[in-house]
Design a protein around this motif. Structure first.
Motif, PDB file in Angstrom:
ATOM      1  N   ASP A  88      -2.624  14.581  -0.241  1.00 28.69           N
ATOM      2  CA  ASP A  88      -3.395  15.551   0.528  1.00 28.69           C
ATOM      3  C   ASP A  88      -3.301  15.328   2.032  1.00 28.69           C
ATOM      4  OD1 ASP A  88      -6.568  16.975  -0.432  1.00 28.69           O
ATOM      5  OD2 ASP A  88      -4.873  17.747   0.691  1.00 28.69           O
ATOM      6  N   PHE A  89      -2.808  14.175   2.379  1.00 32.18           N
ATOM      7  CA  PHE A  89      -2.839  13.884   3.805  1.00 32.18           C
ATOM      8  C   PHE A  89      -1.735  14.616   4.548  1.00 32.18           C
ATOM      9  CE2 PHE A  89      -1.546  11.473   7.506  1.00 32.18           C
ATOM     10  CZ  PHE A  89      -2.697  11.616   8.220  1.00 32.18           C
ATOM     11  N   GLU A  90      -2.087  15.115   5.690  1.00 29.97           N
ATOM     12  CA  GLU A  90      -1.099  15.846   6.472  1.00 29.97           C
ATOM     13  C   GLU A  90      -0.994  15.233   7.855  1.00 29.97           C
ATOM     14  OE1 GLU A  90      -2.202  20.267   5.679  1.00 29.97           O
ATOM     15  OE2 GLU A  90      -3.875  18.932   5.465  1.00 29.97           O
ATOM     16  N   GLN A  91       0.201  15.200   8.370  1.00 30.79           N
ATOM     17  CA  GLN A  91       0.406  14.922   9.788  1.00 30.79           C
ATOM     18  C   GLN A  91       0.136  16.217  10.530  1.00 30.79           C
ATOM     19  OE1 GLN A  91       1.351  12.090  11.313  1.00 30.79           O
ATOM     20  NE2 GLN A  91       1.350  10.897   9.440  1.00 30.79           N
ATOM     21  N   PRO A  92      -0.102  16.301  11.731  1.00 30.34           N
ATOM     22  CA  PRO A  92      -0.422  15.188  12.606  1.00 30.34           C
ATOM     23  C   PRO A  92      -1.917  14.887  12.539  1.00 30.34           C
ATOM     24  CG  PRO A  92      -0.322  17.209  13.858  1.00 30.34           C
ATOM     25  CD  PRO A  92      -0.032  17.573  12.448  1.00 30.34           C
ATOM     26  N   PRO A  93      -2.341  13.814  13.146  1.00 29.50           N
ATOM     27  CA  PRO A  93      -3.765  13.481  13.128  1.00 29.50           C
ATOM     28  C   PRO A  93      -4.535  14.462  13.995  1.00 29.50           C
ATOM     29  CG  PRO A  93      -2.619  12.063  14.627  1.00 29.50           C
ATOM     30  CD  PRO A  93      -1.583  12.892  13.971  1.00 29.50           C
ATOM     31  N   MET A 115       0.807  -1.187   0.000  1.00 28.63           N
ATOM     32  CA  MET A 115       0.000   0.000   0.000  1.00 28.63           C
ATOM     33  C   MET A 115       0.847   1.246   0.000  1.00 28.63           C
ATOM     34  SD  MET A 115      -2.027   0.918   3.321  1.00 28.63           S
ATOM     35  CE  MET A 115      -2.003   2.651   3.091  1.00 28.63           C
ATOM     36  N   GLY A 144      -2.326  -5.465   0.005  1.00 27.28           N
ATOM     37  CA  GLY A 144      -3.553  -5.072  -0.690  1.00 27.28           C
ATOM     38  C   GLY A 144      -3.560  -3.571  -0.885  1.00 27.28           C
ATOM     39  N   GLN A 200      -1.460   5.753   9.479  1.00 28.72           N
ATOM     40  CA  GLN A 200      -0.650   5.712  10.697  1.00 28.72           C
ATOM     41  C   GLN A 200      -0.710   4.291  11.212  1.00 28.72           C
ATOM     42  OE1 GLN A 200      -2.348   8.404  13.481  1.00 28.72           O
ATOM     43  NE2 GLN A 200      -2.860   9.850  11.890  1.00 28.72           N
ATOM     44  N   ASP A 255       0.354   5.703  -4.011  1.00 27.23           N
ATOM     45  CA  ASP A 255      -0.951   6.061  -3.465  1.00 27.23           C
ATOM     46  C   ASP A 255      -1.172   7.559  -3.594  1.00 27.23           C
ATOM     47  OD1 ASP A 255      -2.590   4.109  -2.696  1.00 27.23           O
ATOM     48  OD2 ASP A 255      -1.632   3.766  -0.760  1.00 27.23           O
ATOM     49  N   MET A 267      -1.840  10.041  -1.913  1.00 31.50           N
ATOM     50  CA  MET A 267      -2.026  10.470  -0.532  1.00 31.50           C
ATOM     51  C   MET A 267      -1.454  11.856  -0.294  1.00 31.50           C
ATOM     52  SD  MET A 267      -1.257   7.160   1.685  1.00 31.50           S
ATOM     53  CE  MET A 267      -2.360   5.780   1.698  1.00 31.50           C
TER      54      MET A 267
END
Ligand code: SF4
Lengths: 280, 572
Positions: free
Chosen positions: A9-14, A1, B68, B59, A5, A7
């Motif tokens: 657009d994804f930023e840390q932190p949650p 995975m 997958g 995370q 990907d 991804m």
């Protein structure tokens, strides 16, 4: 995975800054209480120090020990005999006094009602917050002898032990298994004898170990000022003080290091004992 | 809208497999969440929900290998398990940090967006305390703030791990429904993961069940939603009550007031309860309802501070007061009562003495309660009790610390059965268990009850589950009985607004209550529900409604129980 990907657009932190440890994974190994390893190493170091100090006279060649010409390490180990045995004596006295204090508070509570218990423990809490260690050099200066010094040192450690011992016992008196025993119609004395006392021993012992680092530190401090143990006994604090006054770095290092090591290990043992006696 | 729906789903996985070492946590899961869709993934503890969400949020938990494909379009947010915020930092700073970080805006605009979010979560303006650190606000407000923060960031995909776990059912379902409303309105793909008993499936459009590593659609109606199995007929024998509690009240002393006058906090207000032979009564209520206090008062552990509790006509309270060195005869009477009336504790593991083996403590209890059983017979009796509770023989020799939660619960049941009781009083007996253990344990409890013809009092916050095989239910709110009726009536047509809300929450529906329960120290005057009640009128603030009989065996404490819901906002 990982590969390709979208991804970007994804930023840390949650959203939640605190990440949770995985819960209930496939293998749930029972965890040793926190600080257990540290406590174990502390105990090992303390035991090794004690042994080394006890064996120190063998290392100082010749039957008579001339402390000033002995090499500094052996001298420091010899000093450890005084420091450690005094610490042990004062810690036993202080631990006992603290436990007795806590038990008396409960007795007072049973006889005079709860406010009396709370008052006597509040007194211990206030005392534990004061810099009682300052009393030790004062007592050393005033009385000088070994026993008065031991008693005063023990007394300075007792309030902290009393506070913790009281907290442990009151947590225990609220334990559900005592209610279970009452539901089995055990009369109150039997509940105490069969369930309360056996479970109180460990936390009380743990609370008593709190006294050890305290008395060691208080004695070293007093000896450092020259107001501690009688000079015949030898003490790390006194040697450090003497070397500092003489400006002798070679003489200062060994006792200072050994003292730091002993304090660290005493603290580690006390922490681990207190943490280990708590319910997870 | 058309344009949006034409695009691919923002969250999609294809044959996603998660492994921990060589153990398969999740086997080839394929799922898809569209914009504005709410998907619930339910599974017991350790089923792999957290690992799945971790991978979806990019995370991954340490030690979890993924294979997958998992694709997430747009900004994603994870609300981690436990819903923690950084302690000791004012909320405003944290909001600014998180929202500002995601959107690159300043404190003022971040707080404005946050306020909008709180509006959508139904948090009244008065309750917004941005200056407080999270540990000083209530748990439900903390969750509402987390949801509002998520709404303020405005992600494309929101993942929530066990959201609102630990909140009262009515509060939890209200917040979850609000979050789902927001997601639908904003076109956010929302994935809620949680235990089945937390009813995260309530607000969801689609439910997937995570069991044994497989994600399966939860199309079959789960058993708890089906019509309740009617309680065994023939239980309701009218005979006289075994246990009869009258005006039972409990008050705790507080520190004296400013003028030294003694003060106390009354948590249980004059409750009457009758328990007949073979009858099962459910005490229903949430945090602060005093259901646990009532259960303990019935056992006199500790005895109530007001009223009487009589077992077969003998008042237990005087003998159970610890200070009173009551006469020997009284103690013998108490012992006989305790033999007949045994407790199940909410935390079974803590109810065992850690310094004795199970067998040793059972022997002590047996010796005390049944001196008539010779010592040589005790081991046999203990083995029988353990078997009845579904535990293997070897359990007797084990130490309490080595028991799992499920084993401890069963061991607690075994201890209660030792003396051959006639009634059990259980306070949340399965609270520590996960879904499967829970139903297994409750089944055992039911079997034991029917086999030994026991009477049973069960205190629980699970409305439908608690009533499913009860004869009668008593709904408690802030120490008052607000409704008591036959179980069937409470499950189909409860009258009190609070009972209705609890029923709705237990079915996963939206409870018609706003706001949080007031704390026990700051109860409003009049009806304790009036700040949350949809039917409340001015008069509700003036008098606590009395418990009235509205039909035979059905009592309700509400001034306006017969008003149609939602049609009573004529306060002025
Ligand atoms: S008395 Fe008033 S506030 Fe209380 S439940 Fe009834 S309508 Fe609601």
């Amino acid at each position: 995975m990982k590969d390709g990907d979208p991804m970007a657009d994804f930023e840390q932190p949650p959203l939640s800054p605190v990440r949770q440890p995985p819960q209930g994974g496939p293998s749930t190994v029972p965890q040793a209480p926190r600080g257990f390893a540290r406590g174990l190493s502390g105990a090992a170091v303390l035991a090794a120090l004690t042994l080394a100090c006890a064996a120190a006279p063998l290392m100082a060649d010749g039957s008579t020990i001339r402390r000033l010409d002995a090499d500094p390490v052996a001298a420091a180990l010899l000093d450890g005999r005084g420091s450690l045995s005094f610490a042990l004596l004062a810690a036993v006295l202080g631990g006992l006094a603290g436990i007795v204090w806590a038990l008396l508070a409960f007795l007072l509570g049973a006889l005079r009602g709860d406010p009396a218990r709370r008052r006597s423990i509040a007194a211990a809490e206030r005392l534990a917050g004061l810099p009682l260690a300052l009393l030790v050099p004062a007592a050393g200066g005033l009385f000088g002898g070994l026993w008065p010094l031991a008693l005063v040192t023990a007394a300075t450690a007792a309030p902290a032990v009393a506070v913790l011992a009281h907290a442990e016992i009151s947590a225990l008196t609220r334990a559900e298994f005592l209610n279970a025993a009452r539901a089995a119609a055990l009369p109150e004395p039997a509940v105490m004898r069969r369930h309360l006392v056996p479970n109180a021993l460990r936390p009380l012992l743990a609370a008593a170990t709190l006294a050890l680092p305290r008395v060691l530190a208080a004695e070293s401090f007093a000896s450092l000022l020259g107001l501690g143990l009688p000079p015949t006994l030898g003490s790390w604090g006194a040697s450090v003080g003497l070397a500092a006054r003489l400006g002798d770095p070679l003489g200062l290092a060994p006792p200072a290091l050994l003292l730091a090591l002993a304090l660290w290990s005493a603290c580690a043992v006390a922490d681990a004992a207190v943490a280990g006696s708590r319910k997870p | 809208m058309n344009l949006i729906t034409a695009r691919a789903a923002p969250l999609e996985t294809d044959a996603l497999t998660l492994m921990v070492e060589d153990h398969v946590l999740l086997d080839r899961a394929t799922l898809q969440v569209e914009r504005g869709e709410v998907l619930a993934v339910t599974g017991g503890a350790g089923a792999g929900k957290t690992a799945l969400l971790g991978v979806l949020a990019d995370q991954p938990l340490p030690g979890v290998d993924a294979a997958g494909r998992a694709r997430v379009d747009g900004r994603r947010l994870l609300i981690a398990q436990g819903g923690q915020l950084a302690p000791r930092r004012p909320l405003a700073l944290q909001v600014a940090e998180v929202v500002g970080h995601h959107l690159g805006i300043d404190l003022r605009s971040a707080l404005r967006r946050m306020a909008d979010g709180l509006d959508r979560m139904g948090v009244p303006a008065a309750a917004r305390r941005f200056d407080l650190p999270p540990e000083q606000i209530s748990q439900s407000l903390r969750w509402a703030c987390l949801f509002a923060m998520a709404a303020a960031v405005g992600p494309a995909v929101l993942l929530a791990d066990s959201p609102c776990a630990g909140l009262d059912p009515t509060v939890r379902l209200r917040l979850l429904h609000r979050l789902a409303d927001w997601a639908r309105a904003e076109g956010v793909a929302l994935l809620l993961a949680g235990r089945p008993e937390d009813r995260v499936d309530g607000p969801a459009d689609r439910v997937l069940r995570l069991r044994h590593g497989r994600l399966v659609p939860d199309s079959a109606v789960p058993p708890e939603r089906s019509a309740p199995a009617s309680p065994p007929v023939g239980h309701e024998m009218p005979g006289s009550a075994l246990l009869r509690a009258r005006t039972v009240g409990m008050a705790y002393p507080l520190s004296p007031g400013p003028k030294g006058e003694p003060r106390e906090l009354t948590v249980l207000h004059g409750v009457d309860l009758d328990l007949r032979a073979g009858e099962t009564v459910a005490l229903l209520g949430e945090t602060g309802s005093a259901k646990a206090t009532l259960a303990r008062a019935l056992l006199c552990l500790p005895p109530p501070t007001a009223g009487s509790v009589a077992w077969m006509g003998r008042d237990m309270v005087p003998a159970a007061v610890p200070a009173a060195s009551a006469a020997e005869a009284d103690q013998a009477g108490l012992r006989r009562t305790r033999r007949d009336l045994q407790p199940l504790f909410p935390d079974p593991a803590a109810s065992f003495d850690p310094s004795m083996t199970i067998a040793a403590q059972f022997a002590v209890a047996l010796e005390s309660l049944r001196p008539d059983i010779p010592a040589s017979q005790r081991a046999l009796r203990i083995a029988e009790a353990l078997a009845a509770a579904g535990l293997p023989d070897g359990t007797a020799e084990r130490w309490p610390a080595g028991l799992t939660a499920a084993e401890a619960a069963r061991a607690g049941l075994a201890r209660a059965l030792l003396s051959g009781p006639r009634a059990l009083v259980a306070d949340e007996p399965a609270a520590t268990l996960s879904a499967e253990e829970r139903s297994g344990f409750l089944d055992t409890l039911r079997v034991v009850r029917d086999h030994h013809r026991l009477s049973l009092v069960v205190a629980t916050e699970q409305f439908a589950e608690g009533l499913r095989d009860a004869d009668r239910g008593i709904v408690l709110l802030a120490g008052h009985v607000v409704e008591s009726a036959a179980a069937g009536i409470l499950l189909t047509a409860p009258l009190h607004p609070y009972s209705r809300a609890m029923l709705a929450a237990s079915r996963g529906e939206r409870p018609a209550l706003e706001g949080d329960a007031p704390s026990g120290l700051a109860q409003p005057a009049g009806c304790p529900l009036r700040r949350r009640c949809p039917l409340a009128r001015d008069f509700c603030a003036q008098a606590m409604p009395p418990l009235e009989e509205v039909s035979p065996g059905h009592r309700v404490a509400c001034h306006y129980w017969d008003a149609p819901e939602g049609g009573a906002a004529d306060g002025a």
